[in-house]
Scaffold this active site. Structure first.
Site, PDB file in Angstrom:
ATOM      1  N   ARG A 234      69.049  13.645  10.809  1.00  0.00           N
ATOM      2  CA  ARG A 234      67.720  14.236  10.926  1.00  0.00           C
ATOM      3  C   ARG A 234      67.157  13.873  12.296  1.00  0.00           C
ATOM      4  NH1 ARG A 234      69.066  17.060   7.433  1.00  0.00           N
ATOM      5  NH2 ARG A 234      68.074  17.492   5.432  1.00  0.00           N
ATOM      6  N   GLU A 263      61.887  19.706  14.583  1.00  0.00           N
ATOM      7  CA  GLU A 263      62.773  20.875  14.577  1.00  0.00           C
ATOM      8  C   GLU A 263      62.060  22.150  14.123  1.00  0.00           C
ATOM      9  OE1 GLU A 263      66.697  20.010  13.023  1.00  0.00           O
ATOM     10  OE2 GLU A 263      66.367  21.544  11.505  1.00  0.00           O
ATOM     11  N   HIS A 303      70.881  23.160  13.385  1.00  0.00           N
ATOM     12  CA  HIS A 303      70.985  22.598  12.029  1.00  0.00           C
ATOM     13  C   HIS A 303      72.033  23.401  11.232  1.00  0.00           C
ATOM     14  CE1 HIS A 303      68.694  20.160   8.801  1.00  0.00           C
ATOM     15  NE2 HIS A 303      69.953  20.331   8.443  1.00  0.00           N
ATOM     16  N   PHE A 306      75.845  22.019   7.823  1.00  0.00           N
ATOM     17  CA  PHE A 306      76.088  22.274   6.386  1.00  0.00           C
ATOM     18  C   PHE A 306      76.700  23.649   6.151  1.00  0.00           C
ATOM     19  CE2 PHE A 306      73.238  25.714   5.415  1.00  0.00           C
ATOM     20  CZ  PHE A 306      72.477  25.751   6.574  1.00  0.00           C
TER      21      PHE A 306
HETATM   22  P1  NAI Z   1      74.026   9.304   1.367  1.00  0.00           P
HETATM   23  O1  NAI Z   1      72.782   9.023   0.624  1.00  0.00           O
HETATM   24  O2  NAI Z   1      75.310   9.466   0.614  1.00  0.00           O
HETATM   25  O3  NAI Z   1      74.275   8.162   2.468  1.00  0.00           O
HETATM   26  C1  NAI Z   1      73.279   7.668   3.298  1.00  0.00           C
HETATM   27  C2  NAI Z   1      73.688   6.259   3.732  1.00  0.00           C
HETATM   28  O4  NAI Z   1      72.735   5.805   4.674  1.00  0.00           O
HETATM   29  C3  NAI Z   1      73.717   5.246   2.573  1.00  0.00           C
HETATM   30  O5  NAI Z   1      74.932   4.531   2.581  1.00  0.00           O
HETATM   31  C4  NAI Z   1      72.532   4.341   2.869  1.00  0.00           C
HETATM   32  O6  NAI Z   1      72.741   3.011   2.449  1.00  0.00           O
HETATM   33  C5  NAI Z   1      72.479   4.426   4.399  1.00  0.00           C
HETATM   34  N1  NAI Z   1      71.209   3.997   4.954  1.00  0.00           N
HETATM   35  C6  NAI Z   1      69.974   3.984   4.363  1.00  0.00           C
HETATM   36  N2  NAI Z   1      69.081   3.440   5.205  1.00  0.00           N
HETATM   37  C7  NAI Z   1      69.756   3.139   6.344  1.00  0.00           C
HETATM   38  C8  NAI Z   1      69.374   2.530   7.565  1.00  0.00           C
HETATM   39  N3  NAI Z   1      68.116   2.124   7.792  1.00  0.00           N
HETATM   40  N4  NAI Z   1      70.322   2.360   8.509  1.00  0.00           N
HETATM   41  C9  NAI Z   1      71.599   2.744   8.296  1.00  0.00           C
HETATM   42  N5  NAI Z   1      72.024   3.295   7.141  1.00  0.00           N
HETATM   43  C10 NAI Z   1      71.105   3.496   6.182  1.00  0.00           C
HETATM   44  O7  NAI Z   1      73.718  10.592   2.245  1.00  0.00           O
HETATM   45  P2  NAI Z   1      74.761  11.631   2.849  1.00  0.00           P
HETATM   46  O8  NAI Z   1      75.098  12.667   1.830  1.00  0.00           O
HETATM   47  O9  NAI Z   1      75.856  10.889   3.518  1.00  0.00           O
HETATM   48  O10 NAI Z   1      73.827  12.377   3.941  1.00  0.00           O
HETATM   49  C11 NAI Z   1      73.267  11.653   5.014  1.00  0.00           C
HETATM   50  C12 NAI Z   1      72.210  12.504   5.696  1.00  0.00           C
HETATM   51  O11 NAI Z   1      72.835  13.605   6.348  1.00  0.00           O
HETATM   52  C13 NAI Z   1      71.205  13.171   4.734  1.00  0.00           C
HETATM   53  O12 NAI Z   1      70.147  12.306   4.389  1.00  0.00           O
HETATM   54  C14 NAI Z   1      70.720  14.356   5.536  1.00  0.00           C
HETATM   55  O13 NAI Z   1      69.562  13.993   6.246  1.00  0.00           O
HETATM   56  C15 NAI Z   1      71.865  14.623   6.508  1.00  0.00           C
HETATM   57  N6  NAI Z   1      72.495  15.918   6.264  1.00  0.00           N
HETATM   58  C16 NAI Z   1      72.519  16.830   7.283  1.00  0.00           C
HETATM   59  C17 NAI Z   1      73.101  18.066   7.123  1.00  0.00           C
HETATM   60  C18 NAI Z   1      73.139  19.055   8.248  1.00  0.00           C
HETATM   61  O14 NAI Z   1      73.395  20.248   8.003  1.00  0.00           O
HETATM   62  N7  NAI Z   1      72.941  18.654   9.479  1.00  0.00           N
HETATM   63  C19 NAI Z   1      73.691  18.458   5.827  1.00  0.00           C
HETATM   64  C20 NAI Z   1      73.665  17.413   4.822  1.00  0.00           C
HETATM   65  C21 NAI Z   1      73.073  16.196   5.050  1.00  0.00           C
END
Ligand code: NAI
Length: 336
Positions: A234, A263, A303, A306
């Site tokens: 993000r 964004e 963006h 996905f």
């Molecule tokens: P997830 O919930 O499986 O993993 C997120 C990880 O970040 C967890 O292991 C958590 O412990 C860690 N985390 C939390 N706070 C943190 C911090 N302060 N510092 C470092 N790590 C921290 O989420 P997932 O599915 O891996 O997605 C991650 C992000 O990717 C989503 O929140 C979303 O914002 C973004 N995303 C972007 C997409 C795009 O099209 N660009 C598509 C899908 C997701």
């Protein structure tokens, strides 16, 4: 009376599937997003399904008095004011894990485009017809270190792909998965160490109050000189001002951004300006985004990480299941 369900930001192919899944419900379908500047005429829906271009803040929520459930067709939910949703007692459902590989594959697309100047090479031939190699030398990624910020579903996929490229993988995550680290050979470190040891830093944490400007003016100098930064997470996890500075000063050799701070506002800037009195900081960020977009060593994508057919089908099917689970009073995939 059947529940009123509204789907926004819908593409043509999705409509037929939605209607087949809700033959008895009163379903409203629109290709528009929902923001305070873009509200539908009808507002008596009980379930609202949106994608990430919608902005569901308190003002918007107040416009839907009958709303009981918000089903976002995304993993991230920072486009929803969760505090207001909670106060209203709304169930907010999301789609975790639809595109772990999808986003991870895109991440490597950005990495290789930066390190091997693939976009620049193609653009040169298309624009000038020149086959000169001047300025197109890149760097290998084998034996280099990638630092992952966040090792959840997507971060883990990135780690596995990185290993198959022969990279060293280090990571920062406040909730480390030690079992996974052992399995793939990943080392958890403090954030500062990840920044200073890595040739490439890739962000895969959610956007929360804690991760707002996680990469900022205070720690941007910790990066290894000449490192690359990739953000498919993000935009607001990175302070845009710090990014511009780091690129201007050569701290970062290149940046790949699928997401930008402000964004939505950058996309909708004409509308924002026409309303008058936008916040000064938002305007500055929009301006900096334009500076970034023009830099040759910055790749900005809209963006799009996905956006694979398979991922979109998974998103839609999970959302339909989410809404059905809410209607049958056994909601699944509630935002944690
Ligand atoms: P997830 O919930 O499986 O993993 C997120 C990880 O970040 C967890 O292991 C958590 O412990 C860690 N985390 C939390 N706070 C943190 C911090 N302060 N510092 C470092 N790590 C921290 O989420 P997932 O599915 O891996 O997605 C991650 C992000 O990717 C989503 O929140 C979303 O914002 C973004 N995303 C972007 C997409 C795009 O099209 N660009 C598509 C899908 C997701």
């Amino acid at each position: 009376m059947a529940e009123k369900i509204a789907f926004f930001e819908i593409e043509g192919w999705e409509e037929k599937i939605i209607r087949e899944n809700f033959p008895k419900e009163n379903v409203f379908i629109s290709k528009d997003k929902v923001t305070k500047l873009c509200l539908p005429q009808t507002k008596d829906f009980e379930v609202l399904s949106v994608f990430v271009d919608s902005r569901i803040d308190r003002t918007v929520l107040d416009c839907f008095p009958n709303l009981k459930c918000l089903a976002t067709r995304s993993t991230g939910y920072d486009h929803i004011d969760m505090d207001s949703a909670k106060k209203r007692g709304l169930k907010v459902l999301y789609v975790p894990g639809y595109g772990n590989n999808t986003v991870a594959e895109f991440t490597f697309g950005l990495i290789l485009n930066l390190t091997r100047k693939i976009y620049q090479s193609i653009d040169q031939i298309k624009e000038t017809g020149s086959f000169s190699l001047q300025g197109l030398r890149g760097v290998d990624i084998k034996d280099k270190t990638i630092g992952l910020i966040g090792t959840g579903r997507i971060g883990k996929e990135v780690a596995k792909i990185a290993k198959s490229f022969g990279m060293n993988v280090v990571a920062y995550d406040p909730y480390p998965d030690k079992k996974f680290a052992k399995e793939v050979g990943l080392e958890y470190l403090d954030l500062d160490k990840v920044l200073s040891w890595s040739d490439i830093v890739s962000l895969h944490c959610p956007y929360t109050k804690e991760t707002h400007h996680l990469i900022n003016k205070g720690n941007i100098r910790q990066f290894k000189k000449g490192a690359y930064l990739i953000n498919t997470s993000r935009g607001s996890i990175v302070e845009t001002e710090a990014l511009v500075k780091a690129l201007e000063e050569g701290i970062l050799a290149g940046v790949g951004l699928d997401v930008l701070e402000e964004e939505g506002e950058t996309k909708d800037e004409l509308q924002i300006l026409s309303l008058g009195h936008p916040k000064e900081e938002e305007l500055k960020t929009m301006l900096r985004n334009h500076i970034l977009m023009k830099m040759p060593n910055v790749l900005v994508t809209p963006h799009n990480a996905f956006n694979s057919q398979e991922a979109l089908e998974r998103i839609l099917m999970t959302t339909l299941e989410n809404i059905k689970s809410f209607l049958s009073r056994k909601p699944i995939n509630i935002v944690p």
